[in-house]
Design an enzyme around this catalytic site. Structure first.
Site, PDB file in Angstrom:
ATOM      1  N   ARG A   1     -21.967  73.640  29.074  1.00  0.00           N
ATOM      2  CA  ARG A   1     -22.393  72.252  29.232  1.00  0.00           C
ATOM      3  C   ARG A   1     -21.350  71.400  29.942  1.00  0.00           C
ATOM      4  O   ARG A   1     -21.673  70.649  30.864  1.00  0.00           O
ATOM      5  CB  ARG A   1     -22.701  71.616  27.863  1.00  0.00           C
ATOM      6  CG  ARG A   1     -24.106  71.799  27.378  1.00  0.00           C
ATOM      7  CD  ARG A   1     -24.146  71.946  25.873  1.00  0.00           C
ATOM      8  NE  ARG A   1     -23.326  73.071  25.455  1.00  0.00           N
ATOM      9  CZ  ARG A   1     -23.763  74.339  25.497  1.00  0.00           C
ATOM     10  NH1 ARG A   1     -24.982  74.599  25.884  1.00  0.00           N
ATOM     11  NH2 ARG A   1     -22.979  75.332  25.138  1.00  0.00           N
ATOM     12  N   THR A   2     -20.098  71.499  29.518  1.00  0.00           N
ATOM     13  CA  THR A   2     -19.071  70.641  30.103  1.00  0.00           C
ATOM     14  C   THR A   2     -18.908  70.933  31.587  1.00  0.00           C
ATOM     15  O   THR A   2     -18.910  70.019  32.425  1.00  0.00           O
ATOM     16  CB  THR A   2     -17.725  70.833  29.370  1.00  0.00           C
ATOM     17  OG1 THR A   2     -17.900  70.501  27.996  1.00  0.00           O
ATOM     18  CG2 THR A   2     -16.654  69.939  29.971  1.00  0.00           C
TER      19      THR A   2
ATOM     20  N   LYS B   1      -1.922  87.047  37.370  1.00  0.00           N
ATOM     21  CA  LYS B   1      -0.771  87.727  37.969  1.00  0.00           C
ATOM     22  C   LYS B   1       0.544  87.161  37.448  1.00  0.00           C
ATOM     23  O   LYS B   1       1.620  87.625  37.839  1.00  0.00           O
ATOM     24  CB  LYS B   1      -0.812  87.584  39.491  1.00  0.00           C
ATOM     25  CG  LYS B   1      -2.077  88.109  40.149  1.00  0.00           C
ATOM     26  CD  LYS B   1      -2.047  87.798  41.645  1.00  0.00           C
ATOM     27  CE  LYS B   1      -3.352  88.196  42.320  1.00  0.00           C
ATOM     28  NZ  LYS B   1      -3.357  87.836  43.766  1.00  0.00           N
TER      29      LYS B   1
ATOM     30  N   ARG C   1     -10.070  72.649  31.758  1.00  0.00           N
ATOM     31  CA  ARG C   1     -10.164  73.095  30.367  1.00  0.00           C
ATOM     32  C   ARG C   1      -9.162  74.215  30.169  1.00  0.00           C
ATOM     33  O   ARG C   1      -9.064  75.128  30.992  1.00  0.00           O
ATOM     34  CB  ARG C   1     -11.581  73.585  30.028  1.00  0.00           C
ATOM     35  CG  ARG C   1     -11.645  74.278  28.664  1.00  0.00           C
ATOM     36  CD  ARG C   1     -13.053  74.538  28.189  1.00  0.00           C
ATOM     37  NE  ARG C   1     -13.676  73.288  27.778  1.00  0.00           N
ATOM     38  CZ  ARG C   1     -14.840  73.233  27.122  1.00  0.00           C
ATOM     39  NH1 ARG C   1     -15.493  74.339  26.813  1.00  0.00           N
ATOM     40  NH2 ARG C   1     -15.350  72.071  26.778  1.00  0.00           N
TER      41      ARG C   1
ATOM     42  N   HIS D   1     -11.009  66.290  23.476  1.00  0.00           N
ATOM     43  CA  HIS D   1     -12.114  66.485  24.419  1.00  0.00           C
ATOM     44  C   HIS D   1     -12.668  65.093  24.733  1.00  0.00           C
ATOM     45  O   HIS D   1     -13.758  64.729  24.285  1.00  0.00           O
ATOM     46  CB  HIS D   1     -13.183  67.389  23.794  1.00  0.00           C
ATOM     47  CG  HIS D   1     -14.157  67.968  24.760  1.00  0.00           C
ATOM     48  ND1 HIS D   1     -14.229  67.560  26.073  1.00  0.00           N
ATOM     49  CD2 HIS D   1     -15.119  68.915  24.612  1.00  0.00           C
ATOM     50  CE1 HIS D   1     -15.177  68.245  26.687  1.00  0.00           C
ATOM     51  NE2 HIS D   1     -15.726  69.072  25.831  1.00  0.00           N
TER      52      HIS D   1
END
Length: 305
Positions: A51-52, A80, A101, A129
Site C-alpha cells: 500500500r505505501t 554488495k 522505507r 510512519h
C-alpha cells in the site's frame, strides 16, 4: 541539509498538520494535477511494502512526475555492501525527492541529515510512519468532521506498531482519549505512556478486547500482530490471533464509529465486517494517495491552488 524532510510526525507542528490536512482535502477533490512535471521521485524500499509504495507511486503519477527506485534491497548495491550513506548520496544525483522505507530505526533520520534533497520516511523499523499518520488523521477528520475530543481505541500490536506510535503523537494536539488494548507481550512502550502523561493525555490500558472498549470508541484502530518483528516465533504464535473483530461485536457501538486499519490485515478483522458501514479501512487506504500528494508537494515547496 534539507529541512523539508518528513522523518517523524514530530517534524510537524499542530499548524503543519492542519495545513497538510487542508492540502489533502484539495487533492481529494482534484487528485490529477501536473504539479510534479519535470520532477523525479526515488522510492527506496529496503523492506517489503504494498500500500505505501503503490500509493506513493500513484501520487507521483497523478501529479505528473517520474519514478525511479527499487522494491528489493537484494537487487541493489547494498547487497554488495554499499552503505546507506553512499546509496543516499548517489541517489541525490538522480532525483528531486526520496521516499524511503528501511528496517532499521533511525535510518530515515540519518538519511535526512546527509541528503541535499527531501527525505520522506515511509517507515523505519518499529519507530515511525508519519505519512500513514497523516492519512489516518485525514480519515478521522473526514469521517468525524473534527479531530478534537475523540475516543480512540487502538487494538493489537502496540509494542512494534509504528503506525500506533506515530498516531499517538499526531493526535496528541487534539485532546484525545486513548484506550489501548494489547496482550502484555505487546503492550505500549513506556516511552509513549510517558509522552501521554507529560501532556495530560487520558489513556487506559486493557488486555481484554471487551464490548466496553469498543462501545466507548469514536475510532476503532485495529492492527496486525507483525510476525516480521518477532525474533521468537513461539511468542508470535501465542499472540497472533488474540484479538479478532467480528461484525456482531459492532452491536451497541456509537453511530459515528469508524473502523480503521493500516493494512495488511490477517485474521484480526473478519471478512463479514467489510459489509458494515462502520468499516472504513479500504477508503482509508485510498486517502493515502491524496495525503502523499500533499506531503510530497509540501516537501518540495510547490504551491497548490
Amino acid at each position: 541539509m534539507c529541512n523539508k524532510s518528513l522523518v517523524s510526525i514530530t517534524d510537524y507542528s499542530k499548524d503543519d498538520i492542519l495545513r497538510i490536512l487542508n492540502l489533502t482535502k484539495k487533492f481529494d477533490e482534484q487528485p490529477n494535477r501536473r504539479l510534479l512535471k519535470g520532477k523525479v521521485c526515488a522510492t527506496l524500499f529496503f523492506e517489503p511494502s504494498t500500500r505505501t509504495r503503490l500509493s506513493f507511486e500513484t501520487a507521483v503519477n497523478r501529479l505528473g512526475g517520474r519514478i525511479i527506485g527499487f522494491t528489493d534491497a537484494a537487487t541493489t548495491s547494498s547487497a554488495k555492501g554499499e552503505t546507506l550513506k553512499d546509496t543516499i548520496l548517489m541517489v541525490n544525483n538522480y532525483a528531486d525527492i526520496i521516499v524511503m522505507r528501511h528496517h532499521l530505526e533511525g535510518a530515515a533520520r540519518y538519511a535526512s541529515e546527509i541528503s541535499s534533497i527531501p527525505i520522506i520516511n515511509a517507515g523505519d523499523g518499529a519507530n515511525q510512519h508519519p505519512t500513514q499518520t497523516m492519512l489516518d488523521m485525514y480519515s478521522i477528520f473526514k469521517t468525524q468532521e473534527k479531530l478534537d475530543d475523540l475516543t480512540i481505541t487502538i487494538v493489537g500490536d502496540l509494542k512494534y506498531g509504528r503506525t500506533v506510535h506515530s498516531l499517538i503523537i499526531g493526535m496528541s494536539h487534539f485532546n484525545p482519549t486513548f484506550l489501548f488494548v494489547a496482550p502484555e507481550e505487546l503492550s505500549l512502550p513506556d516511552t509513549y505512556k510517558t509522552f501521554c502523561d507529560e501532556r495530560g493525555i487520558r489513556y487506559e490500558e486493557h488486555t481484554d478486547f471487551s464490548p466496553e472498549v469498543i462501545e466507548k470508541a469514536d475510532i476503532l484502530y485495529m492492527t496486525r500482530v507483525q510476525r516480521e518483528r518477532f525474533t521468537d516465533l513461539m511468542e508470535y504464535e501465542k499472540v497472533k490471533n488474540i484479538y479478532i473483530l467480528r461484525k456482531d461485536m459492532l452491536e451497541g457501538t456509537k453511530d459515528n464509529l469508524k473502523i480503521l486499519h493500516p493494512l495488511p490485515r490477517v485474521n484480526e478483522i473478519q471478512q463479514d465486517v467489510d459489509d458494515s458501514p462502520k468499516a472504513y479501512y479500504f477508503e482509508q487506504a485510498k486517502n493515502g494517495v491524496f495525503t502523499r500528494e500533499a506531503v510530497i508537494c509540501d516537501a518540495l515547496g510547490i504551491n497548490v491552488d
